[in-house]
Write a protein that holds these residues in place. Structure first.
Motif, PDB file in Angstrom:
ATOM      1  N   MET A   1       0.826  -1.208   0.000  1.00  0.00           N
ATOM      2  CA  MET A   1       0.000   0.000   0.000  1.00  0.00           C
ATOM      3  C   MET A   1       0.864   1.262   0.000  1.00  0.00           C
ATOM      4  N   ILE A   2       0.413   2.245  -0.779  1.00  0.00           N
ATOM      5  CA  ILE A   2       1.185   3.494  -0.837  1.00  0.00           C
ATOM      6  C   ILE A   2       0.727   4.420   0.301  1.00  0.00           C
ATOM      7  N   THR A   3       1.696   4.926   1.049  1.00  0.00           N
ATOM      8  CA  THR A   3       1.347   5.762   2.212  1.00  0.00           C
ATOM      9  C   THR A   3       1.595   7.235   1.868  1.00  0.00           C
ATOM     10  N   ARG A   4       1.159   8.103   2.780  1.00  0.00           N
ATOM     11  CA  ARG A   4       1.420   9.540   2.589  1.00  0.00           C
ATOM     12  C   ARG A   4       2.921   9.827   2.629  1.00  0.00           C
ATOM     13  N   ASN A   5       3.625   9.009   3.394  1.00  0.00           N
ATOM     14  CA  ASN A   5       5.077   9.125   3.426  1.00  0.00           C
ATOM     15  C   ASN A   5       5.688   8.899   2.039  1.00  0.00           C
ATOM     16  N   ASP A   6       5.157   7.861   1.356  1.00  0.00           N
ATOM     17  CA  ASP A   6       5.669   7.562   0.006  1.00  0.00           C
ATOM     18  C   ASP A   6       5.382   8.740  -0.928  1.00  0.00           C
ATOM     19  N   LEU A   7       4.175   9.283  -0.796  1.00  0.00           N
ATOM     20  CA  LEU A   7       3.791  10.422  -1.644  1.00  0.00           C
ATOM     21  C   LEU A   7       4.721  11.612  -1.384  1.00  0.00           C
ATOM     22  N   ALA A   8       4.960  11.865  -0.098  1.00  0.00           N
ATOM     23  CA  ALA A   8       5.830  12.992   0.269  1.00  0.00           C
ATOM     24  C   ALA A   8       7.238  12.779  -0.294  1.00  0.00           C
ATOM     25  N   ASN A   9       7.721  11.516  -0.231  1.00  0.00           N
ATOM     26  CA  ASN A   9       9.066  11.235  -0.754  1.00  0.00           C
ATOM     27  C   ASN A   9       9.126  11.330  -2.268  1.00  0.00           C
ATOM     28  N   LEU A  10       7.997  11.003  -2.900  1.00  0.00           N
ATOM     29  CA  LEU A  10       7.970  11.116  -4.357  1.00  0.00           C
ATOM     30  C   LEU A  10       8.047  12.593  -4.778  1.00  0.00           C
ATOM     31  N   ILE A  11       7.315  13.424  -4.035  1.00  0.00           N
ATOM     32  CA  ILE A  11       7.298  14.859  -4.399  1.00  0.00           C
ATOM     33  C   ILE A  11       8.610  15.543  -4.012  1.00  0.00           C
ATOM     34  N   PHE A  12       9.110  15.211  -2.843  1.00  0.00           N
ATOM     35  CA  PHE A  12      10.326  15.891  -2.343  1.00  0.00           C
ATOM     36  C   PHE A  12      11.430  14.867  -2.054  1.00  0.00           C
ATOM     37  N   PRO A  13      11.935  14.187  -3.091  1.00  0.00           N
ATOM     38  CA  PRO A  13      12.910  13.120  -2.832  1.00  0.00           C
ATOM     39  C   PRO A  13      14.195  13.646  -2.185  1.00  0.00           C
ATOM     40  N   ASP A  14      14.534  14.888  -2.453  1.00  0.00           N
ATOM     41  CA  ASP A  14      15.809  15.429  -1.976  1.00  0.00           C
ATOM     42  C   ASP A  14      15.721  16.022  -0.566  1.00  0.00           C
ATOM     43  N   ILE A  15      14.520  16.118  -0.023  1.00  0.00           N
ATOM     44  CA  ILE A  15      14.395  16.766   1.294  1.00  0.00           C
ATOM     45  C   ILE A  15      14.623  15.738   2.396  1.00  0.00           C
ATOM     46  N   THR A  16      15.704  15.963   3.159  1.00  0.00           N
ATOM     47  CA  THR A  16      16.000  15.017   4.240  1.00  0.00           C
ATOM     48  C   THR A  16      15.858  15.678   5.606  1.00  0.00           C
ATOM     49  N   GLU A  17      15.849  17.009   5.600  1.00  0.00           N
ATOM     50  CA  GLU A  17      15.691  17.708   6.889  1.00  0.00           C
ATOM     51  C   GLU A  17      14.244  17.658   7.339  1.00  0.00           C
ATOM     52  N   THR A  18      14.028  17.970   8.609  1.00  0.00           N
ATOM     53  CA  THR A  18      12.659  17.984   9.134  1.00  0.00           C
ATOM     54  C   THR A  18      12.373  19.360   9.760  1.00  0.00           C
ATOM     55  N   ILE A  19      11.117  19.538  10.123  1.00  0.00           N
ATOM     56  CA  ILE A  19      10.753  20.795  10.798  1.00  0.00           C
ATOM     57  C   ILE A  19      11.573  20.953  12.088  1.00  0.00           C
ATOM     58  N   GLN A 132       6.364  17.660   5.376  1.00  0.00           N
ATOM     59  CA  GLN A 132       5.754  17.203   6.634  1.00  0.00           C
ATOM     60  C   GLN A 132       4.229  17.374   6.599  1.00  0.00           C
ATOM     61  N   MET A 133       3.779  18.463   5.962  1.00  0.00           N
ATOM     62  CA  MET A 133       2.326  18.706   5.895  1.00  0.00           C
ATOM     63  C   MET A 133       1.626  17.615   5.086  1.00  0.00           C
ATOM     64  N   ILE A 134       2.313  17.104   4.078  1.00  0.00           N
ATOM     65  CA  ILE A 134       1.710  16.031   3.272  1.00  0.00           C
ATOM     66  C   ILE A 134       1.627  14.754   4.116  1.00  0.00           C
ATOM     67  N   ILE A 135       2.694  14.506   4.849  1.00  0.00           N
ATOM     68  CA  ILE A 135       2.697  13.313   5.724  1.00  0.00           C
ATOM     69  C   ILE A 135       1.561  13.425   6.753  1.00  0.00           C
ATOM     70  N   ASP A 136       1.385  14.652   7.273  1.00  0.00           N
ATOM     71  CA  ASP A 136       0.376  14.857   8.334  1.00  0.00           C
ATOM     72  C   ASP A 136      -1.034  15.140   7.782  1.00  0.00           C
ATOM     73  N   ASP A 137      -1.215  15.004   6.492  1.00  0.00           N
ATOM     74  CA  ASP A 137      -2.521  15.246   5.859  1.00  0.00           C
ATOM     75  C   ASP A 137      -3.001  16.701   6.034  1.00  0.00           C
ATOM     76  N   LEU A 138      -2.051  17.623   6.033  1.00  0.00           N
ATOM     77  CA  LEU A 138      -2.406  19.045   6.117  1.00  0.00           C
ATOM     78  C   LEU A 138      -2.309  19.697   4.734  1.00  0.00           C
ATOM     79  N   ALA A 139      -1.802  18.942   3.778  1.00  0.00           N
ATOM     80  CA  ALA A 139      -1.644  19.493   2.433  1.00  0.00           C
ATOM     81  C   ALA A 139      -1.730  18.348   1.429  1.00  0.00           C
ATOM     82  N   TYR A 140      -2.074  18.686   0.205  1.00  0.00           N
ATOM     83  CA  TYR A 140      -2.226  17.625  -0.794  1.00  0.00           C
ATOM     84  C   TYR A 140      -1.965  18.179  -2.194  1.00  0.00           C
ATOM     85  N   PRO A 141      -1.565  17.304  -3.115  1.00  0.00           N
ATOM     86  CA  PRO A 141      -1.368  17.778  -4.485  1.00  0.00           C
ATOM     87  C   PRO A 141      -2.718  17.931  -5.191  1.00  0.00           C
ATOM     88  N   CYS A 142      -2.827  18.975  -5.974  1.00  0.00           N
ATOM     89  CA  CYS A 142      -4.083  19.249  -6.668  1.00  0.00           C
ATOM     90  C   CYS A 142      -3.781  19.341  -8.157  1.00  0.00           C
TER      91      CYS A 142
END
Ligand code: GLU
Length: 554
Positions: A1-19, A132-142
């Motif tokens: 199953m594809i998770t929000r984490n996977d989606l976030a990594n697909l959109i921002f593969p290069d982002i390794t830092e966190t809030i 992080q917002m995508i992982i937390d369901d605070l944002a989504y691709p439109c």
């Protein structure tokens, strides 16, 4: 199953830092209680608007008054509206007004540890937060296309519904993670939207430092936070930046007030502490008895450049703007006679709410006051500096004899109530140009001598023919005046003003008329500053030449 984490990594593969990493990198500021961290956040779209100078001045003043920090952040995320070179120019102009930041964007470089202070260089910071917002369901691709959005708007308008992308109209907010993932893998274009939990049927209470507690409609729009060009929108960028730059008071134009519920919602969704807000009045103008905003297109005074070109001393514009900003300041000036903005304490309480009206006469009043309080050396050097760029005639005049220029500017200056002839440097040359012999000849050619028609021409002539042997400029004003009286009396003017006033019909004119004739002869005008001072600067030979010119004109 594809998770929000996977989606976030697909959109921002290069982002390794966190809030959390960002929280550590940009620590809370250690400031004393009550200090404000404020900012000026211009967009480089052309020129410094007078309204922007107004907001910058207030942000700067509040930070200074509270031993806080004032910084500049360049909001350059709208590349379509950007005008090249304007960012550096904004900084130069603020410098002219002595609005100097403690940190931030400074044109070529920047200063401070909360940077970068230029939004276009902060991409990864925004992307970190959005990941992080995508992982937390605070944002989504439109994936809505401009056509989809247009259709939506038409539908909403037909149904008399509020327009926009929200609730049931937000067609991509409930798209499954899997579908979104596949669409992105298929290279479908998209933006990222905030997932609002609000409802426009609800009201929320918000606080504004100037307006107090307000009830505003809750936000429910899923606004775009990241555009397809990878840059954030203002609403989102300011939340992230004001949080990580540790701003605790946002001062901005009142046009942002309607979006405050959205901003507060985003701060809260991200568990960031929202800053205080103060929405400043917009500068208005009267037209056809109606108030309207100062307009970039219609009003030259909407641009700070206009005042600099006209030769307003930058400080006088600040003093004027501060009087609109805070009626406390005007009270302070009246009681203290002091115009120094630093000596007065700004408060939000006396801020006007309903749009400050731009009043040119009031600006001129303060501008004259400020120029009249300068020593001759200061006004001479500042006006020269200005003239070198903006007024070549004045520049030439000054360069012919600098110390004579200072003397001219000093007429009726060093006294308790100095003369207030000049509001701005461009007023100087038209008033003093008669001191230049060639310019004087031109004035005579174009306007002639403005003699009082009620005084007999022959009398004027006789007075002027006699006057050269009465010129006395080597002592003080009273000895000059006594000699002038002697000449006036000789040709029939009454020199005793009491007697003259008692029955003017007994005389051909008074000593005042005689002095007025002299004023006209040496300046072409009837109203001038101190006559003795002018005569002393012109000197005997030139006075005689002007007398001859006047006689031949009669
Ligand atoms: N860049 C925004 C503007 O120019 C700044 C508003 C703000 O100060 O937050 O209007």
């Amino acid at each position: 199953m594809i998770t929000r984490n996977d989606l976030a990594n697909l959109i921002f593969p290069d982002i390794t830092e966190t809030i959390e990493d960002l929280e550590k990198r940009y620590p809370e500021r250690k400031l004393k209680e009550g200090s404000y961290v404020t900012r000026f956040a211009p967009s480089p779209t052309g020129f410094l608007h007078t309204g922007s100078l107004f907001t910058a001045m207030i942000a700067h003043k509040i930070a200074k008054d509270t031993d806080g920090i004032f910084y500049i952040r360049l909001e350059d995320t709208d590349s379509k509206r950007e005008v090249e070179g304007s960012a550096g120019k904004l900084i130069d102009q603020l410098e002219k007004f002595n609005i100097l930041p403690n940190e931030g964007f400074l044109g070529k470089e920047e200063k401070g540890i909360y940077g970068p202070y230029k939004q276009s260089l902060r991409r990864d910071i925004y992307r970190t937060v959005i990941k992080q917002m995508i992982i937390d369901d605070l944002a989504y691709p439109c994936f809505a296309t401009p056509e989809d959005l247009e259709k939506l708007r038409e539908e909403q308008t037909a149904l008399k519904e509020i327009t926009g992308y929200y609730g049931k109209y937000a067609i991509y907010r409930n798209l499954s993670v899997e579908e979104a993932y596949n669409k992105i893998q298929n290279n479908e274009p998209y933006v990222i939207r905030f997932k609002s939990k609000g409802d426009h049927n609800n009201k929320i209470k918000v606080k504004d430092m100037i307006r107090g507690e307000l009830e505003l409609t809750q936000n429910d729009q899923d606004i775009v936070i990241l555009k397809s060009d990878g840059l954030p929108t203002y609403h989102f960028a300011h939340v992230v930046d004001d949080h990580f730059m540790r701003t605790n008071l946002v001062t901005r134009g009142e046009e942002w007030l309607p979006s405050l519920p959205l901003h507060i919602e985003m701060f809260s969704a991200l568990h960031f502490k929202a800053p205080k807000y103060a929405h400043l009045p917009v500068i208005m103008k009267m037209e056809d008895e109606k108030r309207r905003k100062l307009s970039k297109r219609k009003d030259p005074e909407a641009s700070v450049d206009y005042f600099l070109e006209k030769g307003y001393e930058p400080y006088s514009l600040l003093v004027y703007l501060m009087t609109i900003a805070n009626s406390n300041y005007e009270d302070y000036i009246v009681t203290s006679k002091d115009l120094n903005i630093d000596n007065f304490k700004y408060s939000f309480k006396k801020m006007s709410l309903d749009g400050a009206l731009f009043d040119n006469e009031k600006l001129n009043f303060y501008a004259k006051e400020i120029l009249s309080r300068m020593k001759k050396e200061e006004i001479a050097s500042k006006s020269y500096e200005w003239a070198r760029t903006y007024d070549l005639k004045l520049k030439e005049f000054i360069e012919k004899d600098y110390s004579r220029y200072e003397t001219i500017l000093n007429i009726e200056r060093e006294k308790k109530n100095p003369r207030k002839d000049y509001a701005k440097y461009s007023d100087i040359y038209p008033i003093i140009s008669f001191f230049d012999n060639d310019e004087f000849n031109n004035l005579v050619k174009s306007n002639g001598f403005d003699f009082n028609k009620n005084i007999d021409k022959e009398l004027i002539k006789e007075f002027l023919i006699n006057y050269p042997s009465f010129i006395k400029l080597d002592e003080d004003e009273s000895s000059w005046y006594n000699k002038t009286k002697e000449c006036a009396e000789k040709v029939g003017f009454c020199v005793d003003m009491k007697a003259y006033k008692a029955d003017p019909s007994l005389y051909k004119g008074s000593i005042n008329d005689a002095c007025e004739i002299l004023r006209v002869v040496i300046t072409t005008r009837r109203v001038t500053p101190n006559l003795f001072a002018i005569l002393s600067i012109l000197k005997e030979e030139e006075i005689k030449r002007r007398i001859d010119l006047a006689i031949s004109s009669l």
